[in-house]
Design a protein around this motif. Structure first.
Motif, PDB file in Angstrom:
ATOM      1  N   GLY A 106      43.431  43.148  43.977  1.00  0.00           N
ATOM      2  CA  GLY A 106      43.397  42.354  45.110  1.00  0.00           C
ATOM      3  C   GLY A 106      42.245  42.248  45.867  1.00  0.00           C
ATOM      4  O   GLY A 106      41.838  41.130  46.318  1.00  0.00           O
ATOM      5  N   GLN A 107      41.720  43.435  46.193  1.00  0.00           N
ATOM      6  CA  GLN A 107      40.342  43.519  46.894  1.00  0.00           C
ATOM      7  C   GLN A 107      39.257  42.906  46.050  1.00  0.00           C
ATOM      8  O   GLN A 107      38.320  42.413  46.573  1.00  0.00           O
ATOM      9  CB  GLN A 107      40.114  45.075  47.300  1.00  0.00           C
ATOM     10  CG  GLN A 107      41.220  45.483  48.064  1.00  0.00           C
ATOM     11  CD  GLN A 107      41.486  44.932  49.511  1.00  0.00           C
ATOM     12  OE1 GLN A 107      40.370  44.557  49.907  1.00  0.00           O
ATOM     13  NE2 GLN A 107      42.765  44.962  49.749  1.00  0.00           N
ATOM     14  N   VAL A 108      38.972  43.326  44.841  1.00  0.00           N
ATOM     15  CA  VAL A 108      38.101  42.524  43.977  1.00  0.00           C
ATOM     16  C   VAL A 108      38.056  41.311  43.812  1.00  0.00           C
ATOM     17  O   VAL A 108      37.096  40.509  44.194  1.00  0.00           O
ATOM     18  CB  VAL A 108      38.282  43.146  42.650  1.00  0.00           C
ATOM     19  CG1 VAL A 108      37.478  42.562  41.637  1.00  0.00           C
ATOM     20  CG2 VAL A 108      37.932  44.641  42.720  1.00  0.00           C
ATOM     21  N   VAL A 109      39.524  40.577  43.798  1.00  0.00           N
ATOM     22  CA  VAL A 109      39.517  39.041  43.909  1.00  0.00           C
ATOM     23  C   VAL A 109      38.932  38.550  45.343  1.00  0.00           C
ATOM     24  O   VAL A 109      38.284  37.411  45.114  1.00  0.00           O
ATOM     25  CB  VAL A 109      40.951  38.732  43.641  1.00  0.00           C
ATOM     26  CG1 VAL A 109      41.220  37.216  43.948  1.00  0.00           C
ATOM     27  CG2 VAL A 109      41.341  39.149  42.285  1.00  0.00           C
ATOM     28  N   SER A 110      39.387  38.939  46.443  1.00  0.00           N
ATOM     29  CA  SER A 110      39.070  38.674  47.605  1.00  0.00           C
ATOM     30  C   SER A 110      37.321  38.925  47.812  1.00  0.00           C
ATOM     31  O   SER A 110      36.761  37.800  48.366  1.00  0.00           O
ATOM     32  CB  SER A 110      39.557  39.544  48.953  1.00  0.00           C
ATOM     33  OG  SER A 110      40.851  39.517  48.751  1.00  0.00           O
ATOM     34  N   MET A 111      36.806  39.845  47.306  1.00  0.00           N
ATOM     35  CA  MET A 111      35.440  39.813  47.318  1.00  0.00           C
ATOM     36  C   MET A 111      34.806  38.810  46.300  1.00  0.00           C
ATOM     37  O   MET A 111      33.716  38.265  46.900  1.00  0.00           O
ATOM     38  CB  MET A 111      34.859  41.382  46.953  1.00  0.00           C
ATOM     39  CG  MET A 111      33.453  41.639  46.888  1.00  0.00           C
ATOM     40  SD  MET A 111      33.158  43.216  46.371  1.00  0.00           S
ATOM     41  CE  MET A 111      33.501  43.202  44.420  1.00  0.00           C
ATOM     42  N   LEU A 134      44.602  31.479  44.614  1.00  0.00           N
ATOM     43  CA  LEU A 134      44.250  32.361  43.895  1.00  0.00           C
ATOM     44  C   LEU A 134      44.518  33.609  44.669  1.00  0.00           C
ATOM     45  O   LEU A 134      45.413  34.890  43.989  1.00  0.00           O
ATOM     46  CB  LEU A 134      42.857  32.719  43.631  1.00  0.00           C
ATOM     47  CG  LEU A 134      42.401  33.727  42.481  1.00  0.00           C
ATOM     48  CD1 LEU A 134      43.322  33.975  41.140  1.00  0.00           C
ATOM     49  CD2 LEU A 134      41.069  33.379  42.135  1.00  0.00           C
ATOM     50  N   ASN A 135      44.245  33.788  45.808  1.00  0.00           N
ATOM     51  CA  ASN A 135      44.488  35.119  46.993  1.00  0.00           C
ATOM     52  C   ASN A 135      46.291  35.553  46.799  1.00  0.00           C
ATOM     53  O   ASN A 135      46.774  36.500  46.561  1.00  0.00           O
ATOM     54  CB  ASN A 135      44.122  34.958  48.080  1.00  0.00           C
ATOM     55  CG  ASN A 135      42.661  35.551  48.173  1.00  0.00           C
ATOM     56  OD1 ASN A 135      42.266  36.632  47.849  1.00  0.00           O
ATOM     57  ND2 ASN A 135      41.817  34.772  49.115  1.00  0.00           N
ATOM     58  N   GLY A 136      46.697  34.320  46.918  1.00  0.00           N
ATOM     59  CA  GLY A 136      48.606  34.512  46.932  1.00  0.00           C
ATOM     60  C   GLY A 136      48.938  34.830  45.692  1.00  0.00           C
ATOM     61  O   GLY A 136      49.868  35.688  45.658  1.00  0.00           O
ATOM     62  N   ALA A 137      48.406  34.098  44.612  1.00  0.00           N
ATOM     63  CA  ALA A 137      49.158  34.458  43.221  1.00  0.00           C
ATOM     64  C   ALA A 137      48.924  35.848  42.850  1.00  0.00           C
ATOM     65  O   ALA A 137      49.350  36.232  42.178  1.00  0.00           O
ATOM     66  CB  ALA A 137      48.233  33.660  42.137  1.00  0.00           C
ATOM     67  N   THR A 138      47.523  36.570  43.030  1.00  0.00           N
ATOM     68  CA  THR A 138      47.333  37.888  42.913  1.00  0.00           C
ATOM     69  C   THR A 138      48.226  38.686  43.338  1.00  0.00           C
ATOM     70  O   THR A 138      48.574  39.791  42.567  1.00  0.00           O
ATOM     71  CB  THR A 138      46.010  38.289  43.421  1.00  0.00           C
ATOM     72  OG1 THR A 138      44.706  37.229  42.595  1.00  0.00           O
ATOM     73  CG2 THR A 138      45.584  39.587  43.054  1.00  0.00           C
TER      74      THR A 138
END
Length: 264
Positions: free
Chosen positions: A175-180, A85-89
């Motif tokens: 991207g930051q929101v997904v990581s969080m 998910l991090n990569g796909a974002t």
């Protein structure tokens, strides 16, 4: 299906796998150990958690299973989910030069990241089988179920990936929101702690997390020997959630796709 359509699907599959191999190599370009880091980092993380909770906090075996095996069954699918998910974002932004090519199928870029992470995940599935063998647990028919949960994870990832990858082009904070959210999700998912410590009235909240279905599914596959159809309500909820997420992801992607080149 027409011959032309089958050829197109075959070409897209070949292109996706080729891009996935290239992506996996490019992640560690310039490092001394190269692609080996993709396997070392998750292994070290598992060992750290094992040391902290079993050696440091003296965690007992869970349901009469060694803690390290119980931990790995959840950590390994979690690594696959979070890394994908991090990569796909950021997949579309990273390959912005391809977006402006008229004939390039931009929609494969999130899938490329998932396939790239899948290569590493398949290695760890084999490693998991090896660990169970070392601990004298033989292969059984329930272990085949790992293929089902792997497929379920990919379907869930596709929906989330198309949503986050599409929105990230226009809202750089995505991207930051997904990581969080992934960090938040990690601590709320019973990966290194047991669901038994949660008061029963709150258990349903934990089960609303679709990743719970995946991590517990791997444990049912390797430890508890339960089929996915033994939990029909949870299985139905997961697939309804995943399919809706996938449809929303495709809808958002198609709506925003014509504007990608303008923004990038």
């Amino acid at each position: 299906m027409s011959l032309k359509k089958r050829k197109e699907i075959k070409d897209l599959t070949k292109l996706t796998l080729e891009f996935a191999k290239r992506d996996l190599k490019s992640r560690y370009t310039g490092s001394l150990l190269g692609i080996t880091w993709g396997f070392i980092q998750p292994t070290i993380t598992i060992l750290i958690f094992w040391f902290v909770f079993q050696v440091g906090f003296k965690s007992m075996p869970v349901d009469d299973f060694p803690f390290i095996l119980w931990l790995m069954c959840a950590m390994i699918p979690w690594f696959f989910f979070s890394d994908s998910l991090n990569g796909a974002t950021v997949s579309i932004i990273e390959s912005s030069y391809l977006v402006k090519k008229i004939n390039f199928k931009v929609g494969i870029l999130p899938l490329v990241k998932i396939c790239s992470s899948l290569f590493i995940h398949l290695f760890f599935i084999v490693f998991l089988f090896l660990m169970f063998y070392i601990y004298d647990y033989d292969f059984n028919i329930y272990n085949l179920q790992v293929l089902y949960y792997l497929f379920a994870t990919i379907v869930l990832l596709l929906g989330f990936s198309y949503i986050s990858a599409s929105l990230n082009i226009f809202l750089k904070d995505v991207g930051q929101v997904v990581s969080m959210l992934l960090q938040f999700c990690f601590w709320l998912t019973p990966i290194f702690w047991s669901l038994d410590i949660i008061p029963s009235k709150y258990v349903f909240l934990i089960k609303l997390n679709p990743v719970f279905y995946i991590t517990e599914g791997y444990r049912h596959t390797f430890i508890y020997k339960e089929w996915f159809w033994d939990k029909p309500n949870l299985t139905l909820y997961f697939w309804v959630f995943s399919i809706i997420s996938f449809l929303i992801g495709i809808f958002i992607y198609k709506k925003l796709r014509p504007h990608f080149a303008d923004v990038l």
